[in-house]
Design a protein around this motif. Structure first.
Motif: not given
Length: 410
Positions: A230, A305, A316, A352-353, A356-357, A359-360, A389, A392-393
């Protein structure tokens, strides 16, 4: 003090007209019955029969008690007014406290917002200059940010909220992993790839955990391996994107950007696919966060979520629209990528990336029981709070440009 008479003490309740007169008709009397008590010598109780209506009269030493009753009522009213005034003063004081608290809260929010704007602008300008510089400047600055982010991650892993359900890795292992994560971007720039280095580092760290004293736990191994992935492996894709894709973005010269770029700073050759892709990706993520925040404030109703309760589906969707619009607009300015469909797909992957980042990192902080990963950046928290953010992007953007765009989109 006002004088009070308790009629019950004189035992006049059993007295009735029937006891005074037993005649079958109602008498017409003009008499006065006087009751004296030694206990209350100053009071005389008289029952006067005037015709057929009995009346009670009170006397106090020959002076009518009406005056005393009026004085008592006046004093009671004065006391009640004093109590009401005191209650009003207390209410005013409470209202003033509430107003002061609301004013101080607004001032605190305004000060927090000011700090966020100032620090955000400072970070944005500095990071923009680092992206334009590229090379070792970009890589070393990126490695420093990775080191701080890795330290924050392992501190989150050692927090009470997470250690209540798992055993954290030893502190010396966390420090070694933070250094390894910081070295990964530098090794990526030097060797051009990171696979062997990451595998070797993971093997060494896993061996140290398995051979440690005490009782090794799987939670230690899993949290450490995820930390290397990570905080170390994923950020390296930004170095591969910015510095690895060195193909010249020839179309930028037609837009006037490459042609006017100073020769001392690299000239037209400085504007590579990696630089343009990095600028579009970073700008799209900033637009996604900004539009999602504004859209959530204006239209947010449905929760996205439970991991992050403040995020909504409405925000979003607005953030997705802003991200794609920014990607398309910048693609028209930089003339890269040349296909509109590719620009839309690139914006969608960036969004999207980023989600996802975000929220992780929110899930990690929720399990740790903290609001921010650190306090290094005023108004923003820690480094992980600011770069979550982007983690992962970079991998998605590099894979898209490298694999799916023919001729790198030139």
């Amino acid at each position: 003090m006002a004088s009070f008479v308790e009629i019950g003490r004189y035992n006049v309740i059993p007295l009735s007209l029937a006891s005074l007169c037993t005649c079958p008709y109602r008498p017409t009397l003009n008499k006065t019955l006087i009751f004296n008590q030694k206990r209350y010598p100053k009071f005389n109780l008289r029952i006067v029969f005037d015709g057929s209506r009995p009346m009670f009269r009170f006397r106090q030493s020959g002076i009518s008690t009406n005056r005393h009753f009026i004085v008592a009522v006046a004093r009671a009213q004065a006391d009640r007014l004093d109590e009401d005034n005191a209650r009003e003063e207390v209410d005013k004081g409470n209202n003033l406290l509430v107003i002061e608290d609301s004013v101080s809260e607004r001032q605190q929010k305004a000060s927090q917002l000011k700090k966020r704007i100032v620090s955000g602008l400072g970070i944005g300008i500095s990071f923009g200059g680092i992206i334009l510089a590229g090379g070792w400047v970009f890589t070393v600055a990126f490695a420093a940010a990775v080191f701080v982010g890795a330290r924050e991650y392992f501190e989150l892993v050692r927090s009470r909220g997470i250690t209540a359900g798992m055993t954290p890795p030893p502190r010396y292992v966390s420090r070694v992993c933070s250094v390894i994560c910081a070295l990964m971007p530098i090794l990526t720039l030097y060797f051009g790839q990171i696979d062997v280095s990451v595998t070797s580092a993971a093997f060494v760290v896993a061996t140290a955990l398995l051979l440690q004293r005490g009782n090794p736990r799987f939670a230690q191994l899993s949290s450490t391996m995820f930390g290397l992935f990570y905080c170390g492996y994923l950020p390296c894709f930004w170095v591969k994107l910015r510095c690895g894709l060195a193909a010249p973005a020839l179309n930028t010269s037609f837009a006037g950007i490459g042609a006017k770029w100073p020769v001392l700073l690299g000239g037209q050759a400085h504007w590579t696919v990696g630089l343009v892709a990095t600028l579009i990706s970073v700008s799209s993520i900033i637009a996604a966060d900004t539009f999602a925040f504004l859209g959530g404030k204006a239209f947010g109703r449905t929760q996205l979520t439970s991991i992050s309760p403040k995020k909504t589906w409405e925000g979003t969707i607005v953030g997705l629209g802003g991200c794609i619009a920014t990607s398309v607009a910048l693609s028209q300015i930089f003339r890269w990528p040349t296909s509109l469909l590719s620009a839309v797909a690139f914006g969608f992957l960036n969004f999207f990336g980023s989600v996802f980042g975000d929220l992780t990192e929110s899930m990690i902080k929720r399990d740790a029981g903290v609001k921010d990963s650190g306090s290094l950046i005023p108004g923003h928290g820690g480094v992980l709070d600011r770069v979550d953010s982007y983690i992962f992007t970079g991998a998605l953007a590099y894979s898209f440009v490298k694999t799916f765009l023919p001729l790198y989109g030139v």
